[in-house]
Design a protein around this motif. Structure first.
Motif, PDB file in Angstrom:
ATOM      1  N   GLU A   1       0.833  -1.203   0.000  1.00  0.00           N
ATOM      2  CA  GLU A   1       0.000   0.000   0.000  1.00  0.00           C
ATOM      3  C   GLU A   1       0.868   1.253   0.000  1.00  0.00           C
ATOM      4  OE1 GLU A   1      -2.152  -0.510   3.584  1.00  0.00           O
ATOM      5  OE2 GLU A   1      -3.606  -1.901   2.754  1.00  0.00           O
ATOM      6  N   VAL A   2       1.857   1.264   0.891  1.00  0.00           N
ATOM      7  CA  VAL A   2       2.655   2.477   1.090  1.00  0.00           C
ATOM      8  C   VAL A   2       3.517   2.782  -0.131  1.00  0.00           C
ATOM      9  CG1 VAL A   2       4.540   3.469   2.439  1.00  0.00           C
ATOM     10  CG2 VAL A   2       2.636   2.328   3.593  1.00  0.00           C
ATOM     11  N   TYR A   3       4.105   1.718  -0.720  1.00  0.00           N
ATOM     12  CA  TYR A   3       5.037   1.940  -1.823  1.00  0.00           C
ATOM     13  C   TYR A   3       4.406   1.704  -3.199  1.00  0.00           C
ATOM     14  CZ  TYR A   3       8.575   2.140   1.816  1.00  0.00           C
ATOM     15  OH  TYR A   3       9.302   2.485   2.911  1.00  0.00           O
ATOM     16  N   GLY A   4       3.129   1.304  -3.220  1.00  0.00           N
ATOM     17  CA  GLY A   4       2.442   1.133  -4.493  1.00  0.00           C
ATOM     18  C   GLY A   4       3.034   0.040  -5.364  1.00  0.00           C
ATOM     19  N   LEU A   5       3.316  -1.103  -4.806  1.00  0.00           N
ATOM     20  CA  LEU A   5       3.885  -2.217  -5.569  1.00  0.00           C
ATOM     21  C   LEU A   5       3.241  -3.502  -5.074  1.00  0.00           C
ATOM     22  CD1 LEU A   5       5.821  -3.361  -3.172  1.00  0.00           C
ATOM     23  CD2 LEU A   5       7.401  -1.642  -4.013  1.00  0.00           C
ATOM     24  N   SER A   6       3.616  -4.613  -5.683  1.00  0.00           N
ATOM     25  CA  SER A   6       3.059  -5.883  -5.209  1.00  0.00           C
ATOM     26  C   SER A   6       4.148  -6.937  -5.090  1.00  0.00           C
ATOM     27  CB  SER A   6       1.941  -6.362  -6.128  1.00  0.00           C
ATOM     28  OG  SER A   6       2.439  -6.555  -7.425  1.00  0.00           O
ATOM     29  N   PHE A   7       3.961  -7.801  -4.118  1.00  0.00           N
ATOM     30  CA  PHE A   7       4.900  -8.895  -3.871  1.00  0.00           C
ATOM     31  C   PHE A   7       4.372 -10.155  -4.554  1.00  0.00           C
ATOM     32  CE2 PHE A   7       7.765  -7.732  -0.234  1.00  0.00           C
ATOM     33  CZ  PHE A   7       7.393  -6.402  -0.142  1.00  0.00           C
ATOM     34  N   ALA A   8       5.294 -10.977  -5.082  1.00  0.00           N
ATOM     35  CA  ALA A   8       4.914 -12.296  -5.597  1.00  0.00           C
ATOM     36  C   ALA A   8       4.708 -13.247  -4.420  1.00  0.00           C
ATOM     37  CB  ALA A   8       6.014 -12.833  -6.508  1.00  0.00           C
ATOM     38  N   PHE A   9       3.937 -14.321  -4.672  1.00  0.00           N
ATOM     39  CA  PHE A   9       3.707 -15.309  -3.612  1.00  0.00           C
ATOM     40  C   PHE A   9       5.035 -15.776  -2.995  1.00  0.00           C
ATOM     41  CE2 PHE A   9      -0.462 -16.635  -5.759  1.00  0.00           C
ATOM     42  CZ  PHE A   9      -1.214 -15.910  -4.873  1.00  0.00           C
ATOM     43  N   GLU A  10       5.998 -16.056  -3.853  1.00  0.00           N
ATOM     44  CA  GLU A  10       7.276 -16.589  -3.348  1.00  0.00           C
ATOM     45  C   GLU A  10       7.981 -15.562  -2.479  1.00  0.00           C
ATOM     46  OE1 GLU A  10       6.273 -16.594  -6.501  1.00  0.00           O
ATOM     47  OE2 GLU A  10       5.690 -18.722  -6.587  1.00  0.00           O
ATOM     48  N   GLU A  11       7.893 -14.305  -2.884  1.00  0.00           N
ATOM     49  CA  GLU A  11       8.543 -13.258  -2.084  1.00  0.00           C
ATOM     50  C   GLU A  11       7.868 -13.144  -0.715  1.00  0.00           C
ATOM     51  OE1 GLU A  11       9.950 -10.284  -5.705  1.00  0.00           O
ATOM     52  OE2 GLU A  11       7.921 -10.131  -4.903  1.00  0.00           O
TER      53      GLU A  11
ATOM     54  N   ARG B   1      12.174 -13.230   5.261  1.00  0.00           N
ATOM     55  CA  ARG B   1      12.073 -13.542   6.693  1.00  0.00           C
ATOM     56  C   ARG B   1      12.874 -12.559   7.540  1.00  0.00           C
ATOM     57  NH1 ARG B   1       7.809 -15.962   7.211  1.00  0.00           N
ATOM     58  NH2 ARG B   1       8.387 -16.915   9.196  1.00  0.00           N
ATOM     59  N   SER B   2      13.244 -11.417   6.986  1.00  0.00           N
ATOM     60  CA  SER B   2      13.955 -10.412   7.782  1.00  0.00           C
ATOM     61  C   SER B   2      13.728  -9.038   7.155  1.00  0.00           C
ATOM     62  CB  SER B   2      15.464 -10.710   7.817  1.00  0.00           C
ATOM     63  OG  SER B   2      16.033 -10.492   6.542  1.00  0.00           O
ATOM     64  N   VAL B   3      14.031  -8.019   7.941  1.00  0.00           N
ATOM     65  CA  VAL B   3      13.888  -6.647   7.431  1.00  0.00           C
ATOM     66  C   VAL B   3      14.839  -6.428   6.258  1.00  0.00           C
ATOM     67  CG1 VAL B   3      14.162  -4.210   8.011  1.00  0.00           C
ATOM     68  CG2 VAL B   3      13.098  -5.776   9.652  1.00  0.00           C
ATOM     69  N   GLY B   4      16.040  -6.988   6.369  1.00  0.00           N
ATOM     70  CA  GLY B   4      17.006  -6.835   5.286  1.00  0.00           C
ATOM     71  C   GLY B   4      16.498  -7.455   3.996  1.00  0.00           C
ATOM     72  N   ALA B   5      15.869  -8.635   4.123  1.00  0.00           N
ATOM     73  CA  ALA B   5      15.323  -9.292   2.927  1.00  0.00           C
ATOM     74  C   ALA B   5      14.191  -8.466   2.333  1.00  0.00           C
ATOM     75  CB  ALA B   5      14.841 -10.687   3.291  1.00  0.00           C
ATOM     76  N   LEU B   6      13.371  -7.866   3.195  1.00  0.00           N
ATOM     77  CA  LEU B   6      12.310  -6.979   2.701  1.00  0.00           C
ATOM     78  C   LEU B   6      12.926  -5.790   1.955  1.00  0.00           C
ATOM     79  CD1 LEU B   6       9.834  -6.837   5.728  1.00  0.00           C
ATOM     80  CD2 LEU B   6       9.284  -7.654   3.427  1.00  0.00           C
ATOM     81  N   ARG B   7      13.978  -5.242   2.537  1.00  0.00           N
ATOM     82  CA  ARG B   7      14.621  -4.086   1.917  1.00  0.00           C
ATOM     83  C   ARG B   7      15.159  -4.464   0.531  1.00  0.00           C
ATOM     84  NH1 ARG B   7      16.018   0.140   4.759  1.00  0.00           N
ATOM     85  NH2 ARG B   7      16.278  -1.027   6.699  1.00  0.00           N
ATOM     86  N   ASP B   8      15.737  -5.664   0.440  1.00  0.00           N
ATOM     87  CA  ASP B   8      16.279  -6.107  -0.856  1.00  0.00           C
ATOM     88  C   ASP B   8      15.167  -6.219  -1.901  1.00  0.00           C
ATOM     89  OD1 ASP B   8      18.777  -6.198   0.260  1.00  0.00           O
ATOM     90  OD2 ASP B   8      18.760  -8.373   0.611  1.00  0.00           O
ATOM     91  N   VAL B   9      14.039  -6.801  -1.477  1.00  0.00           N
ATOM     92  CA  VAL B   9      12.926  -6.963  -2.418  1.00  0.00           C
ATOM     93  C   VAL B   9      12.415  -5.592  -2.865  1.00  0.00           C
ATOM     94  CG1 VAL B   9      10.536  -7.768  -2.654  1.00  0.00           C
ATOM     95  CG2 VAL B   9      12.227  -9.214  -1.530  1.00  0.00           C
ATOM     96  N   LEU B  10      12.274  -4.694  -1.900  1.00  0.00           N
ATOM     97  CA  LEU B  10      11.753  -3.357  -2.243  1.00  0.00           C
ATOM     98  C   LEU B  10      12.707  -2.632  -3.186  1.00  0.00           C
ATOM     99  CD1 LEU B  10      10.420  -2.265   1.269  1.00  0.00           C
ATOM    100  CD2 LEU B  10       9.060  -2.878  -0.725  1.00  0.00           C
ATOM    101  N   ARG B  11      13.995  -2.741  -2.923  1.00  0.00           N
ATOM    102  CA  ARG B  11      14.967  -2.062  -3.795  1.00  0.00           C
ATOM    103  C   ARG B  11      14.950  -2.678  -5.189  1.00  0.00           C
ATOM    104  NH1 ARG B  11      19.841  -1.231   0.597  1.00  0.00           N
ATOM    105  NH2 ARG B  11      19.028   0.721   1.461  1.00  0.00           N
ATOM    106  N   ALA B  12      14.796  -4.007  -5.235  1.00  0.00           N
ATOM    107  CA  ALA B  12      14.739  -4.672  -6.539  1.00  0.00           C
ATOM    108  C   ALA B  12      13.534  -4.204  -7.347  1.00  0.00           C
ATOM    109  CB  ALA B  12      14.690  -6.183  -6.354  1.00  0.00           C
TER     110      ALA B  12
END
Lengths: 76, 531
Positions: A44-54, A59-70
């Protein structure tokens, strides 16, 4: 709104406790339900969507950050 | 939307940390994961002067929990029991929606019975029309289509419940409509957590439910207070204000010392039942207006174009005065429509209990249903099969999520991978559908004794008699193998309440092939350690 602010807000923890290594093992409120709420809020906040696998695999804030940056989110 | 809802959820967290003593206990039972409703309903009630504790019961067990003597309503003893079934979990639609109607009437009867037994008000959420429609755009042309069947089932429910003075009806379809179907669903939420709707839908449902409860408890809007500091030209509001007054709402105004010109508007002044114009803080002015109109502060609604916090000051979450705010947008031309859409004159209809008009036969209808009857009617089928190495990640995920029914904390997938020969996957079906792999068992087989090292069931298969069926089957297999006992060691994980209750008072219905002994241990040994 930064990733740390969203994580702290959804998980109801002090932002100072949130690091890239933070995950369900060290934040007790990071339940499977809150995990989904976290992902949905980030969508909602960043206007994007995650895939089921993502959604399943992050499983961590760092992993979330990586996905968001990608996905091109610079605020993360 | 997004940040607004996030802000609401954050406020709810603040309220629950420091909020006032609750005046209402609300229990929620749904056929799906209804937890996302809690912050929106809780916050709306808090802001309405009805702070509440909200407790969510086991999902997809509405009838079982309502019929059991020690079920969720009996445990929580709510002032309001909110029950929310979905048609998607109600089995086959049947001709003209009769299958859905019968299932949900059974849910309704069980819920009415449970609520009356506890002296609670029942809030029943009419289910939304399912979004999955085989004919797609052709569904409106299909007399047996999803929309037609759902509409028929919903009307049967409305007919049964609408006139019942102990029932409030909320409509999930209205919440979906308000949000729009494009924004009402999120596939990942349902796939991973059986949450069928987005936060927007839960926010709409929470607001609607809280609005009905406000009116039920007499905290609906009785007077509208114009904020003269921001509504400096009230002319665009005058037609809507006249309509609201005609509908019985009283109108007042507040302003700072410089705001007299707004209040003294020659067209507005005749519509006002009272006003306060001075240097006092708005909160004090509102209290005076409430006293002058002989109303409680909860009956006032402030009309403004500003952030409510800027008018009345920051919220103090330790108290709740019950007053709410309607915030108008920047375009004065839209104010009238926005005010009308705020639903300030919504009310509960006068109702005369008729007991329904269809007169369900006690023999054929759901009114006399017992818990045993219901479970028996589910036609539950449980199958067992070995687990292959390739299936370990899937069953490990199931075990990791099965917090409520587990003997111990979930082991890592690697631990399960080392014991695939000891694992049995549990597949469950009933007349509502096939739940797939709904449980996992790990066994240590010794000549004299079999030990159940792991017994985890996912929430959708609980409360259907699967728990005793699995132990009876394991006892049968142990007896066939020559063992003389089935041992079930379990520990309190803090989250495995269903397993704890089941094992603490073990009742397998019929005598098992060998004795089954549940033993509570302080800390379960790590899975994989030989006994």
């Amino acid at each position: 709104m930064t990733l740390t602010e969203v994580v702290a807000g959804v998980l109801d923890v002090d932002p100072a406790e949130v690091t890239d290594e933070s995950g369900p093992d060290d934040i007790p409120t990071w339940t499977s339900l809150r995990h989904l709420q976290l992902v949905v809020t980030l969508e909602e906040v960043y206007g994007l969507s995650f895939a089921f696998e993502e959604i399943r695999d992050v499983r961590s804030v760092g992993a979330l950050r990586d996905v968001l940056r990608a996905k091109g989110t610079t605020a993360a | 939307m997004s940040t607004d809802l996030f802000a609401l959820r954050t406020r709810w967290q603040a309220v629950t940390r420091r909020g006032p003593a609750p005046v209402l206990r609300i229990g929620l039972l749904a056929s799906y994961t209804v937890d996302p409703l809690v912050p929106y309903l809780g916050l709306a009630l808090h802001d309405a002067g009805l702070p509440a504790t909200l407790t969510v019961g086991p999902f997809h067990q509405i009838v079982q929990q309502c019929l059991a003597e020690d079920g969720f309503p009996a445990t929580v003893r709510p002032d309001v029991l909110l029950v929310a079934p979905r048609l998607e979990e109600a089995g086959a639609a049947g001709p003209a929606g009769a299958g859905w109607a019968d299932e949900l009437l059974a849910v309704a009867e069980a819920a009415v019975t449970a609520a009356r037994r506890q002296g609670a008000l029942l809030g029943y959420v009419l289910p939304a029309v399912p979004e999955a429609r085989p004919c797609g755009a052709g569904d409106p042309m299909d007399a047996e289509g999803v929309t037609a069947a759902a509409t028929a089932a919903r009307e049967r429910l409305r007919e049964r419940l609408a006139a019942d003075p102990g029932v409030l009806l909320v409509d999930a379809e209205e919440a979906v409509r308000a949000v729009g179907t494009r924004h009402a669903y999120h596939p990942a939420l349902f796939r991973f957590a059986k949450i069928p709707y987005t936060e927007e839908v839960f926010a709409a449902l929470g607001a609607a439910t809280a609005g009905l409860l406000r009116r039920w408890y007499g905290a609906g809007c009785r007077a509208l207070v114009l904020d003269g500091d921001t509504l400096t030209d009230p002319a665009p509001l005058l037609p809507a204000l006249r309509e609201l007054r005609a509908a019985g709402l009283r109108v007042a105004a507040r302003a700072g010392a410089d705001g007299w010109s707004t209040v003294a508007d020659p067209e507005l002044l005749p519509l006002l039942d009272g006003w306060v114009v001075d240097d006092r803080p708005p909160v004090a002015q509102l209290a005076e207006i409430a006293a002058e109109l002989d109303l409680a502060p909860a009956h006032l609604v402030l009309l403004t174009t500003a952030d409510p916090a800027a008018v009345t000051g920051p919220r103090d979450e330790t108290t709740t005065d019950g007053g709410t705010t309607v915030t108008l947008g920047a375009d004065p031309k839209a104010w009238g429509d926005e005010l009308t859409a705020a639903g300030l004159t919504d009310r509960l209809p006068a109702r005369r209990w008729t007991g329904g008009t269809r007169g369900e036969s006690p023999a054929a209808g759901p009114a006399g249903l017992s818990l045993a009857d219901f479970v028996s009617s589910l036609d539950v089928q449980v199958e067992y099969r070995p687990v292959t190495d390739a299936e370990v990640p899937q069953v490990a995920e199931l075990v990791a999520r099965a917090h409520d029914f587990a003997l111990r904390p979930a082991p890592a997938a690697a631990t399960l991978a080392g014991r695939t020969a000891d694992l049995l996957a549990v597949r469950v079906r009933d007349r509502f559908g096939d739940y797939g792999t709904g449980g996992l068992v790990a066994l240590t087989r010794e000549p004299d004794r079999w030990t159940v090292d792991l017994f985890s069931l996912s929430c959708p298969v609980l409360g259907k008699g699967v728990e005793p069926a699995v132990l009876r089957e394991l006892a049968h297999r142990a007896g066939t193998a020559g063992a003389r006992e089935l041992l079930v060691p379990w520990t309190d994980t803090g989250r495995n309440g269903s397993a704890r209750r089941f094992l603490a008072d073990l009742d397998l219905g019929t005598d098992p092939a060998v004795p089954v002994r549940a033993v509570r241990v302080d800390a379960a040994e790590p899975l994989g350690v030989a006994r």
